[in-house]
Design an enzyme around this catalytic site. Structure first.
Site, PDB file in Angstrom:
ATOM      1  N   THR A   3       0.974  -1.535   0.478  1.00 41.31           N
ATOM      2  CA  THR A   3       0.172   0.208   0.544  1.00 41.31           C
ATOM      3  C   THR A   3       1.320   1.234  -0.238  1.00 41.31           C
ATOM      4  O   THR A   3       2.222   1.630   0.570  1.00 41.31           O
ATOM      5  CB  THR A   3      -0.789  -0.332   1.027  1.00 41.31           C
ATOM      6  OG1 THR A   3      -0.511  -0.301   2.464  1.00 41.31           O
ATOM      7  CG2 THR A   3      -1.810  -1.566   0.903  1.00 41.31           C
ATOM      8  N   LYS A  60     -17.418  16.413   9.815  1.00 38.33           N
ATOM      9  CA  LYS A  60     -18.255  16.739  10.799  1.00 38.33           C
ATOM     10  C   LYS A  60     -18.569  17.792  11.615  1.00 38.33           C
ATOM     11  O   LYS A  60     -17.852  18.489  11.975  1.00 38.33           O
ATOM     12  CB  LYS A  60     -18.160  15.620  11.788  1.00 38.33           C
ATOM     13  CG  LYS A  60     -19.602  15.453  12.952  1.00 38.33           C
ATOM     14  CD  LYS A  60     -18.965  13.570  13.243  1.00 38.33           C
ATOM     15  CE  LYS A  60     -20.785  13.463  13.788  1.00 38.33           C
ATOM     16  NZ  LYS A  60     -20.230  11.864  14.484  1.00 38.33           N
ATOM     17  N   TRP A  91     -22.329  14.870   8.681  1.00 37.72           N
ATOM     18  CA  TRP A  91     -21.147  14.920   7.653  1.00 37.72           C
ATOM     19  C   TRP A  91     -21.336  15.877   6.539  1.00 37.72           C
ATOM     20  O   TRP A  91     -22.589  15.830   6.401  1.00 37.72           O
ATOM     21  CB  TRP A  91     -21.605  13.121   7.403  1.00 37.72           C
ATOM     22  CG  TRP A  91     -21.115  12.357   8.468  1.00 37.72           C
ATOM     23  CD1 TRP A  91     -22.376  11.642   9.172  1.00 37.72           C
ATOM     24  CD2 TRP A  91     -19.947  12.137   9.947  1.00 37.72           C
ATOM     25  NE1 TRP A  91     -21.548  10.890  10.616  1.00 37.72           N
ATOM     26  CE2 TRP A  91     -19.954  10.595  10.001  1.00 37.72           C
ATOM     27  CE3 TRP A  91     -17.972  12.975   9.209  1.00 37.72           C
ATOM     28  CZ2 TRP A  91     -18.835  10.907  11.168  1.00 37.72           C
ATOM     29  CZ3 TRP A  91     -18.177  12.417  10.293  1.00 37.72           C
ATOM     30  CH2 TRP A  91     -18.307  11.489  11.195  1.00 37.72           C
ATOM     31  N   GLU A 122      -5.598  -4.178  -1.762  1.00 36.48           N
ATOM     32  CA  GLU A 122      -6.277  -4.879  -1.098  1.00 36.48           C
ATOM     33  C   GLU A 122      -7.506  -5.816  -1.799  1.00 36.48           C
ATOM     34  O   GLU A 122      -7.244  -6.983  -1.175  1.00 36.48           O
ATOM     35  CB  GLU A 122      -6.261  -4.836   0.164  1.00 36.48           C
ATOM     36  CG  GLU A 122      -6.110  -4.814   0.858  1.00 36.48           C
ATOM     37  CD  GLU A 122      -5.291  -2.358   1.192  1.00 36.48           C
ATOM     38  OE1 GLU A 122      -4.609  -1.477   2.212  1.00 36.48           O
ATOM     39  OE2 GLU A 122      -5.307  -2.056   0.244  1.00 36.48           O
TER      40      GLU A 122
END
Length: 547
Positions: free
Chosen positions: A184, A438, A443, A327
Site C-alpha cells: 500500500t 463532521k 457529515w 487490497e
C-alpha cells in the site's frame, strides 16, 4: 456426494501456456523514451520468459524468493510478471514514486533477493542500494537511457542471451501459493504488504474478461496507463494474456501528449488510468482520431462527473469508473451501464456514470455505520463504510502488519471508503472515513463537494479538507486549481455551488493553489493539504451555518 470434476489448480502457468500456444502471433508494443516503439510477438516474448526463468535459477533466487521490479510499463516488465510466479517465486513490484525511506522499508520488509531495474531509474535506486540489506543482485534492463550503471550490476540482455530456455511446462501445484506482492502507498504509518495468490490472480483475470467488467477479448488493443507497480496494473497484463489481446505499453514517457499519440497511432480500444491522467490528456484529445476506443477505465479516486462528460463530448465515450484498492486486487465494483439505465435521460445516465458501480461477481459488499456498526440498507440514502469480502480480497497484511484494524472479526476488509448504494447495488462514494467533515454533528462528503466544484468550467482541480471551527468543530475548506488561462474568485465558486449543495455544505473559505498534491499513485494527497492548512481557523458563526 462429491462432484466428479478434475481438480486442477488455478495458477498463472496456465495463463502463460495459453498465451504461448494460441496467441503467439499477437503483438506486444513498447514505447521508448523518445516516442519510438518496438514490437515483439507473444511467441518471442514467451521464449524470453523461458530464458528468464532459467536466469532466476542461475542467480540463486530461492524457491519462493521475492523478485523485485523497479520498472516502467514495458514488454520486458511483462516478462518478469510471468517468469517469477511461474517458477514459484514471488513478483514484488516496487513503486518508483515512493519516498526513498519507504522504498528501503518495503524492500527490506519483503526481503527482496534481486531487483530488476530500468536503466532510466538507476538514479533513483542506486543511492539506496547500500541500505537494501537482503538484495544480493541488481539487474539492469536497458531502456535506452544513458544513466551510468554501477559496478557489479548485471545486464538483463546478457543474462538472457547466456541462458538456456526452461523446457516443458511450468508447474505450480498449490494455487494458494503466493504469486505477487504489492505494498500500500502508506499514507499513514509504514506501507503494508498485500500478497496475491495464484488463485486470486487467475480468478481476478477471469473477471476482467466479463462483459460487465473490462470485457477484454482477443480483438482488443489495450494500453495500461496505470502503472504495473500499482495493484498489478489493475489485472490488465494477466487479463490481456488470458484473452489474447494486443498490448501497448507506454514505457518511460508518461506525458499526456505521449499517451494520446499512442492511443491514436495504435488504434487502442481499451485504456485505463487514474483521473489525473485523463484530466491532463483532455485538452489534447481535440481533433485526434480516437474512434477505436470503446472503453476508458478510471479508478484510484472518484471521477468527477464533469470529466466523464467532457470525454463523452470530445472523444465520443464517457469514462467508465471502477472502484477498488491494492487490497482488492483491485477490481471490486464496475460502473458499466445496465439495462435498467436504458430508459434514463442522458443527464440521468451521467449521474449513474458518476457512481463507482455494482460489485463484480464473487465480491460481496456491505455498508456499515462507522459509529453503531450496523449494516445499512441499499436504499441510496443510508451511508456507511464499505466493507468487502471475496476470493481476491486480502485477508490480512504480510507478516500481520497493522494488526486487525483493517479487518473485521468476521473476515471482511474495512476499506476506509464511505458510500451508499441503490437497490441494484450501484455504489456511490461519499468520502474516505478519515476525510469526512463532521460539521455540527452532521457529515459532509468531501468527494461530493469536490465533484461539484470541478464542474465549474474555470476549475481544473479541487480538493476539500476539514478545518477547525469554534462553533461547528469542523468546516470545509476548498483548495482550488484554476484552469489554465482562466480566472475565478472565491465568491464565484460559492455562487456556483449554492444551488448545487445544501447551504451548510458551502465551504467557509476557498484557497487557490497551483496544484493539488498527489500521492505516489496519483490520488489527491489530502494529508499534505491538511498539513499545509493545519492552522486555518474559522471563528464563530458563518453566513452559511449548518443550523
Amino acid at each position: 456426494m462429491l462432484g466428479l470434476m478434475q481438480d486442477r489448480p488455478l495458477t498463472l502457468p496456465h495463463v502463460f501456456h495459453r498465451a504461448e500456444q494460441f496467441f503467439g502471433h499477437k503483438e506486444i508494443v513498447t514505447a521508448g523514451a523518445g516516442g519510438e516503439a518496438t514490437s515483439t510477438t507473444v511467441a518471442e516474448w514467451a521464449a524470453r520468459v523461458r530464458r528468464l526463468a532459467t536466469v532466476l535459477d542461475t542467480l540463486g533466487v530461492s524457491a519462493d524468493g521475492r523478485v523485485a521490479t523497479f520498472c516502467w510499463n514495458t514488454g520486458r516488465h511483462l516478462e518478469l510478471y510471468l517468469a517469477a510466479p511461474c517458477t514459484g517465486r514471488v513478483l514484488h513490484t516496487l513503486n518508483i514514486r515512493l519516498f526513498p525511506e519507504q522504498l528501503v522499508y518495503i524492500a527490506n520488509h519483503a526481503e527482496d533477493e534481486v531487483v530488476f531495474v530500468d536503466r532510466s531509474l538507476i538514479p533513483l535506486l542506486a543511492p539506496l542500494a547500500d541500505k537494501l540489506t537482503t538484495v544480493r543482485t541488481y539487474v539492469v534492463v536497458d531502456d535506452g537511457a544513458d544513466a551510468p550503471i554501477p559496478d557489479g550490476w548485471l545486464d538483463y540482455e546478457e543474462l538472457l542471451a547466456a541462458a538456456s530456455p526452461h523446457e516443458g511446462r511450468f508447474v505450480v501445484e498449490d494455487e494458494n501459493t503466493a504469486a505477487a506482492m504489492c505494498y500500500t502507498s502508506g499514507t499513514t504509518g509504514n506501507p503494508k504488504g498485500v500478497v496475491y495468490s495464484h488463485r486470486s490472480a487467475v480468478l481476478h483475470s477471469l473477471i476482467t474478461l466479463t462483459a460487465d467488467a473490462f470485457g477484454l477479448s482477443e480483438r482488443d488493443v489495450v494500453l495500461p496507463v496505470v502503472p504495473m507497480f500499482h495493484a498489478n496494473a489493475w489485472g490488465l497484463p494477466y487479463g490481456c494474456l488470458l484473452a489474447g489481446a494486443t498490448m501497448v505499453f507506454p514505457g518511460p514517457n508518461m506525458t499526456p501528449q505521449a499517451i494520446v499519440d499512442m492511443l491514436e497511432r495504435h488504434r487502442v480500444t481499451i485504456t485505463g488510468g487514474v483521473p489525473t491522467i485523463w484530466m491532463g490528456m483532455l485538452p489534447l484529445a481535440e481533433g485526434r482520431d480516437l474512434s477505436a476506443l470503446r472503453q476508458i477505465l478510471c479508478g484510484g479516486s472518484a471521477v468527477p462527473r464533469s470529466l466523464s462528460e467532457a470525454y463523452r463530448e470530445k472523444v465520443g465515450i464517457p469514462i467508465t469508473q471502477a472502484w477498488g484498492m491494492t487490497e482488492t486486487s483491485p477490481i471490486a465494483t464496475m460502473a458499466t451501464p445496465r439495462s435498467h439505465h436504458d430508459a434514463l435521460t442522458e443527464d440521468e445516465r451521467a449521474d449513474i456514470r458518476a457512481r463507482q458501480g455494482q460489485p463484480a461477481p464473487f465480491v460481496d459488499i456491505r455498508l456499515v455505520d462507522p459509529d453503531s456498526g450496523e449494516v445499512q440498507p441499499w436504499d441510496d440514502v443510508a451511508t456507511g463504510e464499505i466493507q468487502a469480502a471475496g476470493p481476491w480480497i486480502a485477508s490480512e497484511y504480510y507478516r500481520g502488519e497493522g494488526g486487525g484494524a483493517q479487518f473485521t472479526d468476521d473476515g471482511w476488509l474495512r476499506t476506509g471508503d464511505v458510500g451508499t448504494g441503490d437497490r441494484y447495488g450501484f455504489v456511490r462514494l461519499v468520502d474516505r472515513t478519515k476525510d469526512l467533515i463532521k460539521s455540527g454533528g452532521e457529515w459532509i462528503g468531501s468527494v461530493e463537494l469536490e465533484n461539484e466544484i470541478m464542474a465549474h468550467p474555470k476549475v481544473a482541480e479541487a480538493a476539500v479538507i476539514a478545518i477547525p471551527s469554534e462553533k461547528w468543530v469542523e468546516r470545509p475548506l476548498a483548495c482550488v486549481v484554476v484552469a489554465p488561462g482562466e480566472s475565478v474568485t472565491a465568491e464565484e465558486i460559492i455562487e456556483f455551488l449554492t444551488p448545487r449543495v445544501a447551504k451548510w455544505w458551502l465551504p467557509d473559505a476557498v484557497e487557490f493553489i497551483d496544484e493539488v498534491p498527489k500521492t505516489s499513485v496519483g490520488k489527491f494527497s489530502k494529508k499534505t493539504l491538511r498539513e499545509k492548512f493545519g492552522g486555518y481557523q474559522v471563528a464563530g458563526p458563518t453566513s452559511h451555518d449548518p443550523a
